[in-house]
Design a protein around this motif. Sequence first.
Motif, mmCIF file in Angstrom:
data_model
loop_
_atom_site.group_PDB
_atom_site.id
_atom_site.type_symbol
_atom_site.label_atom_id
_atom_site.label_comp_id
_atom_site.label_asym_id
_atom_site.label_seq_id
_atom_site.Cartn_x
_atom_site.Cartn_y
_atom_site.Cartn_z
ATOM 1 N N PRO A 105 13.565 -2.001 -10.098
ATOM 2 C CA PRO A 105 12.756 -2.389 -8.939
ATOM 3 C C PRO A 105 12.250 -3.827 -9.061
ATOM 4 C CG PRO A 105 11.685 -0.603 -10.193
ATOM 5 C CD PRO A 105 12.928 -0.965 -10.911
ATOM 6 N N LEU A 106 13.108 -4.778 -8.844
ATOM 7 C CA LEU A 106 12.772 -6.202 -8.935
ATOM 8 C C LEU A 106 12.875 -6.831 -7.545
ATOM 9 C CD1 LEU A 106 14.918 -7.069 -12.095
ATOM 10 C CD2 LEU A 106 12.443 -6.621 -12.014
ATOM 11 N N TYR A 107 12.090 -7.903 -7.326
ATOM 12 C CA TYR A 107 12.051 -8.501 -5.993
ATOM 13 C C TYR A 107 12.430 -9.979 -5.956
ATOM 14 C CZ TYR A 107 9.393 -4.237 -5.271
ATOM 15 O OH TYR A 107 8.995 -2.930 -5.248
ATOM 16 N N GLU A 108 12.356 -10.631 -7.105
ATOM 17 C CA GLU A 108 12.800 -12.028 -7.097
ATOM 18 C C GLU A 108 13.222 -12.467 -8.493
ATOM 19 O OE1 GLU A 108 9.539 -14.260 -5.448
ATOM 20 O OE2 GLU A 108 8.507 -14.382 -7.369
ATOM 21 N N CYS A 109 13.972 -13.558 -8.546
ATOM 22 C CA CYS A 109 14.493 -14.090 -9.798
ATOM 23 C C CYS A 109 13.345 -14.648 -10.643
ATOM 24 C CB CYS A 109 15.510 -15.183 -9.490
ATOM 25 S SG CYS A 109 16.120 -16.044 -10.952
ATOM 26 N N ALA A 123 3.540 6.707 2.803
ATOM 27 C CA ALA A 123 3.870 5.350 3.268
ATOM 28 C C ALA A 123 2.625 4.602 3.711
ATOM 29 C CB ALA A 123 4.860 5.419 4.417
ATOM 30 N N ILE A 124 2.493 3.368 3.224
ATOM 31 C CA ILE A 124 1.422 2.469 3.674
ATOM 32 C C ILE A 124 2.098 1.335 4.437
ATOM 33 C CG2 ILE A 124 -0.443 0.925 2.947
ATOM 34 C CD1 ILE A 124 -0.444 2.616 0.278
ATOM 35 N N ILE A 125 1.665 1.127 5.678
ATOM 36 C CA ILE A 125 2.350 0.171 6.543
ATOM 37 C C ILE A 125 1.368 -0.884 7.047
ATOM 38 C CG2 ILE A 125 3.767 -0.110 8.598
ATOM 39 C CD1 ILE A 125 5.096 1.814 6.700
ATOM 40 N N LEU A 126 1.706 -2.156 6.838
ATOM 41 C CA LEU A 126 0.887 -3.255 7.340
ATOM 42 C C LEU A 126 1.609 -3.907 8.520
ATOM 43 C CD1 LEU A 126 -0.413 -2.655 4.625
ATOM 44 C CD2 LEU A 126 -0.565 -5.110 4.195
ATOM 45 N N VAL A 127 0.935 -3.946 9.662
ATOM 46 C CA VAL A 127 1.538 -4.571 10.851
ATOM 47 C C VAL A 127 0.608 -5.653 11.390
ATOM 48 C CG1 VAL A 127 2.823 -2.493 11.529
ATOM 49 C CG2 VAL A 127 0.520 -2.866 12.442
ATOM 50 N N PRO A 128 1.155 -6.686 12.048
ATOM 51 C CA PRO A 128 0.296 -7.679 12.697
ATOM 52 C C PRO A 128 -0.514 -7.005 13.809
ATOM 53 C CG PRO A 128 2.605 -8.404 12.671
ATOM 54 C CD PRO A 128 2.588 -6.968 12.251
ATOM 55 N N PHE A 155 13.941 5.704 -8.404
ATOM 56 C CA PHE A 155 13.073 5.020 -9.368
ATOM 57 C C PHE A 155 11.830 5.845 -9.712
ATOM 58 C CE2 PHE A 155 14.854 0.808 -7.591
ATOM 59 C CZ PHE A 155 15.782 0.705 -8.612
ATOM 60 N N GLY A 156 11.595 6.944 -9.001
ATOM 61 C CA GLY A 156 10.470 7.815 -9.309
ATOM 62 C C GLY A 156 9.151 7.455 -8.657
ATOM 63 N N TYR A 157 9.186 6.669 -7.575
ATOM 64 C CA TYR A 157 7.940 6.317 -6.884
ATOM 65 C C TYR A 157 7.443 7.456 -6.008
ATOM 66 C CZ TYR A 157 8.514 1.399 -8.166
ATOM 67 O OH TYR A 157 8.640 0.232 -8.860
ATOM 68 N N GLN A 158 6.095 7.538 -5.880
ATOM 69 C CA GLN A 158 5.472 8.504 -4.972
ATOM 70 C C GLN A 158 5.064 7.844 -3.664
ATOM 71 O OE1 GLN A 158 5.047 11.820 -5.891
ATOM 72 N NE2 GLN A 158 6.232 11.216 -7.699
ATOM 73 N N LYS A 159 4.848 6.519 -3.743
ATOM 74 C CA LYS A 159 4.353 5.784 -2.575
ATOM 75 C C LYS A 159 5.243 4.586 -2.283
ATOM 76 C CE LYS A 159 -0.569 6.647 -3.375
ATOM 77 N NZ LYS A 159 -1.848 6.056 -3.738
ATOM 78 N N VAL A 160 5.335 4.252 -1.006
ATOM 79 C CA VAL A 160 6.030 3.025 -0.622
ATOM 80 C C VAL A 160 5.109 2.224 0.289
ATOM 81 C CG1 VAL A 160 8.358 3.973 -0.823
ATOM 82 C CG2 VAL A 160 7.158 4.142 1.360
ATOM 83 N N ILE A 161 5.353 0.912 0.324
ATOM 84 C CA ILE A 161 4.562 0.038 1.198
ATOM 85 C C ILE A 161 5.531 -0.868 1.942
ATOM 86 C CG2 ILE A 161 4.222 -1.769 -0.565
ATOM 87 C CD1 ILE A 161 1.317 -2.038 0.605
ATOM 88 N N ALA A 162 5.159 -1.277 3.142
ATOM 89 C CA ALA A 162 6.001 -2.224 3.880
ATOM 90 C C ALA A 162 5.149 -3.045 4.825
ATOM 91 C CB ALA A 162 7.084 -1.487 4.665
ATOM 92 N N SER A 215 0.260 -4.905 -7.632
ATOM 93 C CA SER A 215 -0.915 -4.514 -8.429
ATOM 94 C C SER A 215 -1.025 -2.997 -8.576
ATOM 95 C CB SER A 215 -2.199 -5.089 -7.814
ATOM 96 O OG SER A 215 -2.422 -4.505 -6.545
ATOM 97 N N GLN A 216 -0.546 -2.239 -7.596
ATOM 98 C CA GLN A 216 -0.690 -0.776 -7.641
ATOM 99 C C GLN A 216 0.622 -0.063 -7.984
ATOM 100 O OE1 GLN A 216 -3.809 0.652 -7.130
ATOM 101 N NE2 GLN A 216 -4.488 -1.479 -7.095
ATOM 102 N N ASN A 217 1.662 -0.829 -8.291
ATOM 103 C CA ASN A 217 2.973 -0.258 -8.599
ATOM 104 C C ASN A 217 3.487 0.673 -7.490
ATOM 105 O OD1 ASN A 217 5.266 -0.024 -10.184
ATOM 106 N ND2 ASN A 217 4.528 1.838 -11.195
ATOM 107 N N ILE A 218 3.493 0.129 -6.288
ATOM 108 C CA ILE A 218 4.017 0.852 -5.121
ATOM 109 C C ILE A 218 5.324 0.158 -4.721
ATOM 110 C CG2 ILE A 218 3.558 1.503 -2.723
ATOM 111 C CD1 ILE A 218 0.550 1.167 -3.355
ATOM 112 N N PHE A 219 6.369 0.944 -4.462
ATOM 113 C CA PHE A 219 7.675 0.349 -4.132
ATOM 114 C C PHE A 219 7.594 -0.367 -2.786
ATOM 115 C CE2 PHE A 219 12.457 0.906 -3.385
ATOM 116 C CZ PHE A 219 12.792 -0.060 -4.316
ATOM 117 N N ASN A 220 8.006 -1.629 -2.767
ATOM 118 C CA ASN A 220 7.873 -2.445 -1.558
ATOM 119 C C ASN A 220 9.169 -2.428 -0.753
ATOM 120 O OD1 ASN A 220 7.426 -4.443 0.378
ATOM 121 N ND2 ASN A 220 6.126 -5.628 -0.997
#
Length: 393
Positions: free
Chosen positions: A19-23, A134-139, A106-113, A177-182
């Motif tokens: 679960p990596l997001y950038e180099c 699921a935790i969802i942030l919208v404008p 990967f064994g996550y319980q929560k996801v965020i987007a 910070s909370q180890n939630i899959f993005n």
Amino acid sequence: MHAIGLRCVFCQTLYPLAPLYECEACQGILEVTYAQENIEEPRAWLPIAGENRIYLGEGDTKLLSAERLAKRLGVKSLQLKCEFMNPTGSFKDRPVSIGISKAIEFGYQKVIAASSGNGAASVAAYAARAGLEAIILVPDSTPLEKVKQTLAYGAKVIRVTGPYSNCFSLAKQLGESQNIFNLTTTLLNPYTVEGNKVVAYELYEQMSGTIPDVIYVPIGAGPLLIGIYKGYVEKSQYHVSTKMPRMAGIQAEGNNPIATAFVQGEPVVQAEPDPRTIAGGIADGLVGYEKDGTYTLQIVKQSNGFVTDVPDSLILQAQMLLAGEEGVFVEPSAAAGIAGLMKSLEENRITENDSVVVVLTGHGLKDMGNVRVASDVPTIDHCMEQLIEAVDI
Ligand SMILES: [Zn+2]
């Protein structure tokens, strides 16, 4: 499964399928890389095992021939790839299906987007299907239709003031910070982008192995455009034809960082801190992840394509044309692709003889606030005389 790792698209550093997001070396974008085995042609190379797939019926969308609209716009062959026919009404279901499947793996319980609305609904639906939170942030400008749809699937939805980029940075920080899959469906999550490749695989089959001259894709960060091109690149490894489609990325005039860089010949995209357009799905100013735009620009150039921007007025006109001429009702962000076709025909970026595919990304019912239809619908009594007068026969 033939995925062997993640590779940085800028410096080529290799990483494991984690679960990596950038180099780590250059903060570049990571992309799934596959073993170059001499295997039989797969339907699609995806970074998940088939049996792990969280599935809601996504994909296998229709390709409709739009003869009346083609004639009206002055192009000989126009086909519509109907991605709004996916289960939650937008193209996001393909990448999110892969992303949620990886979250389980990967064994996550929560996801965020962070999402402007379509990704939100999709992540919420697939999380529900998978039994994840699921935790969802919208404008805060997100259309009510999309917010309600997302809530219906049981997600925790938070509105964030300001542009989409504010949601993006908050989701990234909380996820880390909370180890939630993005599952933010920009180019942040390398697994989600892979789902978009299947559009190319399907187009290849639906067009009997012929390659369209130009494919129009509305773009915010550009993962759909990149995914489709990547799909054609993979497909080309198994076929004699070396032809590749030109990719046309379409932005709104009020949020055009990639189009601006293309027109000015700049290799690097600059963020737009204050996007202003009715096309919410592509109102991504790329603040803090300008590299996504830069990579999309690279892919467009590699395809010998172009990026252009269209005014909101043309988007609304295109939306009504598509609905009125073909019976296909899409949201403004999707209609931007048709508007881009109109503009590029005028500017001679393509010819009338080119075969064109426009990818229609989201359903019209998802964003009704700006729809330009007559609001003075007559009301009559249960009376034939009044009816005849009202319909003006
Ligand atoms: Zn790198």
